[in-house]
Scaffold this active site. Structure first.
Site, PDB file in Angstrom:
ATOM      1  N   SER A   1       0.864  -1.188   0.000  1.00 38.73           N
ATOM      2  CA  SER A   1       0.000   0.000   0.000  1.00 38.73           C
ATOM      3  C   SER A   1       0.899   1.236   0.000  1.00 38.73           C
ATOM      4  O   SER A   1       2.059   1.159   0.425  1.00 38.73           O
ATOM      5  CB  SER A   1      -0.854   0.004   1.278  1.00 38.73           C
ATOM      6  OG  SER A   1      -1.484   1.258   1.469  1.00 38.73           O
TER       7      SER A   1
ATOM      8  N   TYR B   1      -2.270  -0.567  10.346  1.00 46.44           N
ATOM      9  CA  TYR B   1      -2.340  -0.969   8.932  1.00 46.44           C
ATOM     10  C   TYR B   1      -1.013  -0.656   8.227  1.00 46.44           C
ATOM     11  O   TYR B   1      -0.442  -1.495   7.534  1.00 46.44           O
ATOM     12  CB  TYR B   1      -3.497  -0.219   8.253  1.00 46.44           C
ATOM     13  CG  TYR B   1      -3.631  -0.504   6.782  1.00 46.44           C
ATOM     14  CD1 TYR B   1      -4.142  -1.720   6.328  1.00 46.44           C
ATOM     15  CD2 TYR B   1      -3.240   0.435   5.823  1.00 46.44           C
ATOM     16  CE1 TYR B   1      -4.265  -1.984   4.970  1.00 46.44           C
ATOM     17  CE2 TYR B   1      -3.360   0.185   4.471  1.00 46.44           C
ATOM     18  CZ  TYR B   1      -3.872  -1.023   4.046  1.00 46.44           C
ATOM     19  OH  TYR B   1      -3.978  -1.290   2.700  1.00 46.44           O
TER      20      TYR B   1
HETATM   21  P1  NDP Z   1     -11.483  -5.847  -0.767  1.00 49.60           P
HETATM   22  O1  NDP Z   1     -12.081  -5.815   0.594  1.00 49.60           O
HETATM   23  O2  NDP Z   1     -12.377  -5.720  -1.931  1.00 49.60           O
HETATM   24  O3  NDP Z   1     -10.613  -7.155  -0.956  1.00 49.60           O
HETATM   25  C1  NDP Z   1      -9.967  -7.811   0.085  1.00 49.60           C
HETATM   26  C2  NDP Z   1      -9.907  -9.282  -0.254  1.00 49.60           C
HETATM   27  O4  NDP Z   1      -9.166  -9.974   0.752  1.00 49.60           O
HETATM   28  C3  NDP Z   1     -11.286  -9.899  -0.310  1.00 49.60           C
HETATM   29  O5  NDP Z   1     -11.339 -10.772  -1.422  1.00 49.60           O
HETATM   30  C4  NDP Z   1     -11.370 -10.694   0.984  1.00 49.60           C
HETATM   31  O6  NDP Z   1     -12.198 -11.801   0.751  1.00 49.60           O
HETATM   32  C5  NDP Z   1      -9.913 -11.097   1.150  1.00 49.60           C
HETATM   33  N1  NDP Z   1      -9.521 -11.465   2.504  1.00 49.60           N
HETATM   34  C6  NDP Z   1      -9.510 -10.682   3.609  1.00 49.60           C
HETATM   35  N2  NDP Z   1      -9.080 -11.390   4.666  1.00 49.60           N
HETATM   36  C7  NDP Z   1      -8.812 -12.641   4.218  1.00 49.60           C
HETATM   37  C8  NDP Z   1      -8.340 -13.828   4.830  1.00 49.60           C
HETATM   38  N3  NDP Z   1      -8.071 -13.886   6.136  1.00 49.60           N
HETATM   39  N4  NDP Z   1      -8.184 -14.934   4.062  1.00 49.60           N
HETATM   40  C9  NDP Z   1      -8.476 -14.891   2.752  1.00 49.60           C
HETATM   41  N5  NDP Z   1      -8.924 -13.806   2.115  1.00 49.60           N
HETATM   42  C10 NDP Z   1      -9.087 -12.689   2.839  1.00 49.60           C
HETATM   43  O7  NDP Z   1     -10.400  -4.678  -0.772  1.00 49.60           O
HETATM   44  P2  NDP Z   1      -9.221  -4.332  -1.813  1.00 49.60           P
HETATM   45  O8  NDP Z   1      -9.417  -5.032  -3.080  1.00 49.60           O
HETATM   46  O9  NDP Z   1      -9.132  -2.866  -1.810  1.00 49.60           O
HETATM   47  O10 NDP Z   1      -7.944  -4.907  -1.057  1.00 49.60           O
HETATM   48  C11 NDP Z   1      -7.011  -5.793  -1.669  1.00 49.60           C
HETATM   49  C12 NDP Z   1      -5.626  -5.484  -1.158  1.00 49.60           C
HETATM   50  O11 NDP Z   1      -5.220  -4.189  -1.592  1.00 49.60           O
HETATM   51  C13 NDP Z   1      -5.512  -5.475   0.374  1.00 49.60           C
HETATM   52  O12 NDP Z   1      -4.320  -6.102   0.771  1.00 49.60           O
HETATM   53  C14 NDP Z   1      -5.471  -3.995   0.709  1.00 49.60           C
HETATM   54  O13 NDP Z   1      -4.797  -3.734   1.916  1.00 49.60           O
HETATM   55  C15 NDP Z   1      -4.706  -3.465  -0.503  1.00 49.60           C
HETATM   56  N6  NDP Z   1      -4.858  -2.039  -0.718  1.00 49.60           N
HETATM   57  C16 NDP Z   1      -6.070  -1.501  -1.060  1.00 49.60           C
HETATM   58  C17 NDP Z   1      -6.181  -0.134  -1.243  1.00 49.60           C
HETATM   59  C18 NDP Z   1      -7.480   0.509  -1.597  1.00 49.60           C
HETATM   60  O14 NDP Z   1      -7.550   1.760  -1.569  1.00 49.60           O
HETATM   61  N7  NDP Z   1      -8.522  -0.241  -1.957  1.00 49.60           N
HETATM   62  C19 NDP Z   1      -5.028   0.771  -1.089  1.00 49.60           C
HETATM   63  C20 NDP Z   1      -3.810   0.087  -0.735  1.00 49.60           C
HETATM   64  C21 NDP Z   1      -3.730  -1.264  -0.571  1.00 49.60           C
HETATM   65  P3  NDP Z   1     -13.064 -12.619   1.827  1.00 49.60           P
HETATM   66  O15 NDP Z   1     -13.672 -11.604   2.761  1.00 49.60           O
HETATM   67  O16 NDP Z   1     -14.048 -13.325   0.965  1.00 49.60           O
HETATM   68  O17 NDP Z   1     -12.102 -13.540   2.483  1.00 49.60           O
END
Ligand code: NDP
Length: 245
Positions: A142, A155
């Site tokens: 991030s 975070y």
């Molecule tokens: P989402 O919430 O859409 O996606 C997060 C994904 O992670 C979901 O598919 C969720 O699926 C999965 N997930 C969370 N915890 C677990 C777990 N314990 N085991 C397996 N799967 C898990 O958000 P984003 O797409 O935005 O986030 C994706 C990545 O990008 C993250 O690492 C986030 O920190 C990073 N990021 C996002 C930013 C943004 O502005 N959106 C900025 C910077 C970084 P499920 O709940 O079905 O398990």
């Protein structure tokens, strides 16, 4: 033939947001996908959408905090497709809050998902990559790994850890492995503000509405790193809205 075509790519956190967009992007370019997340219905919706469009994808329900689940994800790749070319460690949670709220479960979840989850992926995929004498880790950090903004300290600390672990892994990777860090800025996904304290959630929602870039922008950067020829390692990419401070 593109550098993505035919590659077997496992993606964690593929049920929504950046993970789902990356799956779609890579499927359109001929990758074979193994997708993991906890929400079975959402995961299978992504798999169904890809297969309906003629792509190749299987889904397996995983929780990245469980070591055996990452092992199963990589096993599915090898059993189904005979190999694993790339692991995208993307699963994450952005439940940010001020320290005074003492949301210790959220702190634990961020540590477990981003740090333990990443290590579980390395533990599962590294032996496969060593055996094949090829493979690529793509780890999602991030912009918070570069600058701390209150109330995102926990975070940001876990995402800084992702950055540090990725660099350490790169230094040990040798000639056959590639290691890539992709750091998104504000990206329009359902995860923005989810589980955050009310004030932080409201601020995140404002940023999302005003400046966020689409998840496809991050998917393109991941695809770019994957499609490079053997021997070319895109080590670090930051993708943020032009107007993000
Ligand atoms: P989402 O919430 O859409 O996606 C997060 C994904 O992670 C979901 O598919 C969720 O699926 C999965 N997930 C969370 N915890 C677990 C777990 N314990 N085991 C397996 N799967 C898990 O958000 P984003 O797409 O935005 O986030 C994706 C990545 O990008 C993250 O690492 C986030 O920190 C990073 N990021 C996002 C930013 C943004 O502005 N959106 C900025 C910077 C970084 P499920 O709940 O079905 O398990």
């Amino acid at each position: 033939m593109s550098g993505v075509e035919g590659k077997v790519v496992a993606i964690t956190g593929a049920s929504s947001g950046i993970g789902a967009a990356t799956a779609t992007h890579l499927a359109e370019r001929g990758a074979r996908l193994v997708l993991g997340a906890r929400r079975e219905d959402r995961l299978h919706a992504v798999v169904d959408q890809i297969t309906a469009g003629g792509g190749s994808a299987v889904g397996t329900v995983i929780d990245v905090t469980r070591r055996e689940d990452l092992k199963r994800l990589t096993d599915v790749a090898v059993d189904r497709f005979g190999r694993l070319d790339v692991l995208v460690s993307n699963a994450g949670t952005m439940a940010v809050s001020p320290f005074d709220e003492l949301r210790q479960d959220d702190w634990d979840a961020m540590v477990a998902t981003h740090i333990t989850g990443l290590l579980n992926g390395i533990g599962a995929a590294l032996p496969v990559f060593r055996r094949q004498r090829s493979g690529q880790f793509v780890n999602i950090a991030s912009t918070a790994a570069y600058v701390v903004k209150s109330p995102q300290a926990v975070y940001a600390a876990t995402k800084t850890a992702v950055k540090v672990l990725t660099e350490g892994l790169r230094q040990e990777s040798g000639p056959h492995l590639r290691v890539t860090l992709v750091s998104p800025g504000f990206t329009n996904t359902e995860g923005v503000g989810k589980g955050a304290s009310p004030e932080a959630a409201a601020a995140a929602a404002r940023q999302r509405d005003e400046i966020a870039i689409p998840p496809s922008a991050i998917a393109s950067a991941i695809g770019y790193a994957i499609e490079q020829p053997v021997g070319v390692d895109i080590s670090e990419v930051v993708v943020r809205p032009t107007v993000q401070a």
